[in-house]
Design an enzyme around this catalytic site. Sequence first.
Site, mmCIF file in Angstrom:
data_model
loop_
_atom_site.group_PDB
_atom_site.id
_atom_site.type_symbol
_atom_site.label_atom_id
_atom_site.label_comp_id
_atom_site.label_asym_id
_atom_site.label_seq_id
_atom_site.Cartn_x
_atom_site.Cartn_y
_atom_site.Cartn_z
ATOM 1 N N ARG A 73 71.888 -10.649 -20.573
ATOM 2 C CA ARG A 73 71.131 -9.484 -20.105
ATOM 3 C C ARG A 73 69.895 -9.901 -19.312
ATOM 4 N NH1 ARG A 73 66.481 -9.588 -22.802
ATOM 5 N NH2 ARG A 73 66.410 -10.171 -25.011
ATOM 6 N N CYS A 172 59.065 -10.573 -23.786
ATOM 7 C CA CYS A 172 59.230 -10.419 -22.331
ATOM 8 C C CYS A 172 58.012 -10.930 -21.569
ATOM 9 C CB CYS A 172 59.546 -8.971 -21.979
ATOM 10 S SG CYS A 172 61.161 -8.448 -22.595
#
Length: 209
Positions: A73, A172
């Site tokens: 992903r 992230c």
Amino acid sequence: MKSGKINRKVEFSIYQTFPYLEALALQRKINSEMINGSGRESIIICEHEPVYTCGIHQDGNTTNLEGVYFIERGGGITYHGPGQITAYFMINLNQRGINILDLINFVHEVEIQYLEQHGIVAHSRLKKETGVWVGNHKISSTGFALKGGFTLHGIGLNVNTDLQKFSLINPCGFDWSVMTSVSKLNGKTYHMEEEKGLFLKILKENLGI
């Protein structure tokens, strides 16, 4: 998301707890079946036992952790666990006439509407910050993969999530203190089966089915 003739054939699955590797294998299986023409669009809504995953943008602190799953992903490292609505979208972009950005915007809008039901005003961000944010705090992470015009993976929306779990990583690429949850914002704990049901209801309303 644009309506298509396959709208009424979307399969929905909702789980209390779904082992991460089983969920990953199922997504990949559905994606492969869709590519060869035998599968149909599917959306999975679940929770996982505590697990860290990292997408193709391998920013963030992964070196001090064992057992991180590196997957296809988008996005960097994040945490999934109890109290988080994790939703996976196996969608046929070609047949719907949309692109991956359209899908992300659609999913973010569903999340924003869900949060509105809890009195929370949220907004969507893209690129490095991709996800749903409440002010300067991130309440949901987004990461999709695209194979043959068909998507897999999806979002992790923090409801009762143990935010301390993010302290072991830079989710992230951000400092972990950026993360928030519905529970933290509203000062209460939610029944997750009811919350997953509410999320699914809003999702179906937006799909028009």
